[in-house]
Design a protein around this motif. Structure first.
Motif, PDB file in Angstrom:
ATOM      1  N   GLU A  71     -11.078  -7.749   4.359  1.00 23.93           N
ATOM      2  CA  GLU A  71     -11.443  -6.665   5.277  1.00 23.93           C
ATOM      3  C   GLU A  71     -12.644  -5.878   4.751  1.00 23.93           C
ATOM      4  O   GLU A  71     -13.189  -5.023   5.450  1.00 23.93           O
ATOM      5  CB  GLU A  71     -10.269  -5.686   5.464  1.00 23.93           C
ATOM      6  N   CYS A  73      -3.154   3.031  12.167  1.00 19.52           N
ATOM      7  CA  CYS A  73      -4.062   2.118  11.466  1.00 19.52           C
ATOM      8  C   CYS A  73      -5.384   2.156  12.227  1.00 19.52           C
ATOM      9  O   CYS A  73      -5.393   2.041  13.460  1.00 19.52           O
ATOM     10  CB  CYS A  73      -3.490   0.704  11.480  1.00 19.52           C
ATOM     11  N   SER A  74      -6.497   2.305  11.514  1.00 19.42           N
ATOM     12  CA  SER A  74      -7.788   2.418  12.208  1.00 19.42           C
ATOM     13  C   SER A  74      -8.120   1.146  12.987  1.00 19.42           C
ATOM     14  O   SER A  74      -8.716   1.200  14.057  1.00 19.42           O
ATOM     15  CB  SER A  74      -8.906   2.750  11.218  1.00 19.42           C
ATOM     16  N   LEU A  75      -7.713  -0.005  12.461  1.00 18.60           N
ATOM     17  CA  LEU A  75      -7.997  -1.258  13.165  1.00 18.60           C
ATOM     18  C   LEU A  75      -7.232  -1.328  14.484  1.00 18.60           C
ATOM     19  O   LEU A  75      -7.788  -1.666  15.522  1.00 18.60           O
ATOM     20  CB  LEU A  75      -7.580  -2.447  12.293  1.00 18.60           C
ATOM     21  N   CYS A 122      -5.213   4.672   1.825  1.00 18.65           N
ATOM     22  CA  CYS A 122      -5.076   4.658   3.278  1.00 18.65           C
ATOM     23  C   CYS A 122      -4.222   5.863   3.673  1.00 18.65           C
ATOM     24  O   CYS A 122      -3.024   5.905   3.353  1.00 18.65           O
ATOM     25  CB  CYS A 122      -4.425   3.365   3.740  1.00 18.65           C
ATOM     26  N   ASN A 170      -2.939  -6.661  12.540  1.00 18.06           N
ATOM     27  CA  ASN A 170      -3.185  -5.210  12.583  1.00 18.06           C
ATOM     28  C   ASN A 170      -3.628  -4.792  13.987  1.00 18.06           C
ATOM     29  O   ASN A 170      -4.799  -4.479  14.221  1.00 18.06           O
ATOM     30  CB  ASN A 170      -4.274  -4.810  11.581  1.00 18.06           C
ATOM     31  N   TYR A 194       0.813  -1.215   0.000  1.00 17.82           N
ATOM     32  CA  TYR A 194       0.000   0.000   0.000  1.00 17.82           C
ATOM     33  C   TYR A 194       0.853   1.275   0.000  1.00 17.82           C
ATOM     34  O   TYR A 194       0.300   2.373   0.091  1.00 17.82           O
ATOM     35  CB  TYR A 194      -0.927   0.027   1.225  1.00 17.82           C
ATOM     36  N   PHE A 215      -3.075   6.622   6.442  1.00 17.48           N
ATOM     37  CA  PHE A 215      -1.983   6.235   7.351  1.00 17.48           C
ATOM     38  C   PHE A 215      -0.764   5.758   6.553  1.00 17.48           C
ATOM     39  O   PHE A 215       0.366   6.134   6.832  1.00 17.48           O
ATOM     40  CB  PHE A 215      -2.438   5.119   8.294  1.00 17.48           C
ATOM     41  N   MET A 216      -1.025   4.896   5.580  1.00 21.50           N
ATOM     42  CA  MET A 216       0.072   4.369   4.750  1.00 21.50           C
ATOM     43  C   MET A 216       0.748   5.499   3.973  1.00 21.50           C
ATOM     44  O   MET A 216       1.957   5.483   3.753  1.00 21.50           O
ATOM     45  CB  MET A 216      -0.469   3.350   3.741  1.00 21.50           C
ATOM     46  N   VAL A 218       3.002   0.822   8.173  1.00 16.81           N
ATOM     47  CA  VAL A 218       2.415   1.519   9.328  1.00 16.81           C
ATOM     48  C   VAL A 218       3.027   0.983  10.628  1.00 16.81           C
ATOM     49  O   VAL A 218       3.762   0.006  10.624  1.00 16.81           O
ATOM     50  CB  VAL A 218       0.870   1.437   9.323  1.00 16.81           C
ATOM     51  N   CYS A 262     -11.603  -1.573   9.165  1.00 17.12           N
ATOM     52  CA  CYS A 262     -10.623  -0.726   8.470  1.00 17.12           C
ATOM     53  C   CYS A 262     -11.379   0.381   7.743  1.00 17.12           C
ATOM     54  O   CYS A 262     -12.299   0.094   6.976  1.00 17.12           O
ATOM     55  CB  CYS A 262      -9.853  -1.579   7.469  1.00 17.12           C
ATOM     56  N   VAL A 263     -10.969   1.625   7.962  1.00 17.13           N
ATOM     57  CA  VAL A 263     -11.692   2.750   7.334  1.00 17.13           C
ATOM     58  C   VAL A 263     -11.638   2.699   5.808  1.00 17.13           C
ATOM     59  O   VAL A 263     -12.577   3.135   5.136  1.00 17.13           O
ATOM     60  CB  VAL A 263     -11.149   4.134   7.792  1.00 17.13           C
ATOM     61  N   VAL A 264     -10.545   2.161   5.289  1.00 21.15           N
ATOM     62  CA  VAL A 264     -10.391   2.128   3.822  1.00 21.15           C
ATOM     63  C   VAL A 264     -11.342   1.085   3.215  1.00 21.15           C
ATOM     64  O   VAL A 264     -12.071   1.365   2.259  1.00 21.15           O
ATOM     65  CB  VAL A 264      -8.925   1.790   3.445  1.00 21.15           C
TER      66      VAL A 264
END
Ligand code: SF4
Length: 315
Positions: A205, A91-93, A272, A119, A31, A274-275, A66, A177-179
């Motif tokens: 996911e 990471c949202s998770l 993502c 995660n 990612y 975060f990534m 991440v 996961c938000v994505v």
């Protein structure tokens, strides 16, 4: 040098020179931005990269991914210096599974085997029995005796997918996961109608209604392998858009379309955030200054390594 915008190719060359000088290995997740993937020694999914981190003979591991991934590398290599280009790469998770609350959840289900998706934070790993990735989750769950109750955390979508595949009932932590929750089913159906020959490949996911219409569901590595060997020509890919870079490299003749998200009206893809906080400049500075460095208390490492090593033995 620092802070100045450099030409991408020059920066990549300097990163490679620094990595060689400092005996550093660069691991990058699928990612990451393509220019980061191109400069890495290894590009892969969480399972591949965990194995690479474990085998790394280098003094320094630079993790272009991440924070939970860099923490995993540190737990598996406590004697090595592990660097992350930007500590804000969360990471949202992982963020939605705080260790204190998770401990209470585990305590409320005595006698359950705790299977936790990679995660998650080092603290959550330390209170788990075994870690899994999206590549090996089914395999891990299938190895647990049939009469043994299981907690699966933190991704409820992946948990529901594993329940369906294995037939095992599991108690799920309600994380996401938000994505992968951002894909729009309406826009996806429009895209499928516009490309009726396209096959939909999705990461587990993703939400159930996306997985229901997918032609193939699997981890990032499995998605790449499917597209490489399948006889189709066009694919709609429901996972983080950074994967298209490696997919296209490994399957050059195929047409790849990113699955559309709710928000996006421009490039129709899901990124993502975060990534994507990692950049080539941050990677360069991270190698140059040997920081930010991942630090984990030795006592925590001792506990968190056990479920990780169990996963590596079981997969
Ligand atoms: S894509 Fe989702 S699961 Fe992966 S790092 Fe980003 S927020 Fe976490």
């Amino acid at each position: 040098m620092i802070g100045l915008k450099k030409d991408t190719a020059l920066l990549q060359q300097e990163i490679r020179e620094l990595a060689q000088l400092k005996n550093a290995v660069i691991l990058a997740h699928y990612y990451q931005y393509p220019e980061i993937q191109e400069v890495a020694d290894f590009v892969g999914d969480s399972l591949d990269l965990s194995r690479k981190a474990k085998k790394a003979g280098n003094d320094i591991i630079v993790f272009a991914g991440v924070k939970f991934m860099a923490e995993t590398a540190k737990i598996l290599n406590p004697e090595k210096k592990v660097l992350l280009p930007d500590l804000a790469a969360g990471c949202s998770l992982a963020d939605n599974c705080p260790p204190g609350e998770f401990k209470k959840f585990v305590d409320a289900h005595p006698g359950h085997t705790v299977v936790t998706y990679i995660n998650c934070s080092a603290e959550v790993k330390a209170i788990s029995d075994i870690i899994c990735t999206s590549s090996n989750a089914e395999q891990i769950v299938n190895r647990i005796p049939a009469d043994q109750p299981i907690i699966f955390a933190p991704d409820a979508n992946l948990g529901r997918y594993v329940i369906k595949q294995t037939g095992r009932q599991m108690v799920l932590w309600n994380g996401a996961c938000v994505v992968h929750e951002a894909f729009s089913i309406d826009k996806l159906i429009q895209l499928i109608n516009a490309h009726p020959q396209a096959r939909l490949v999705a990461h587990p996911e993703s939400e159930e209604h996306i997985l229901k219409i997918a032609d193939f569901t699997g981890s990032t590595r499995k998605m790449i392998d499917y597209i490489k060997t399948d006889d189709g020509h066009t694919y709609i890919v429901a996972t983080e858009v950074g994967i298209l870079h490696q997919m296209q490299k490994e399957a050059p003749g195929k047409t790849l379309l990113a699955a559309p998200s709710h928000e996006d009206n421009t490039c129709a893809c899901s990124e993502c955030a975060f990534m994507k906080v990692n950049t080539l400049e941050k990677l360069y500075n991270c190698l140059l200054h040997e920081g930010p460095e991942i630090k984990i208390e030795p006592e925590l490492v001792k506990k968190a390594v056990l479920p990780l090593e169990k996963m590596l033995r079981w997969s």
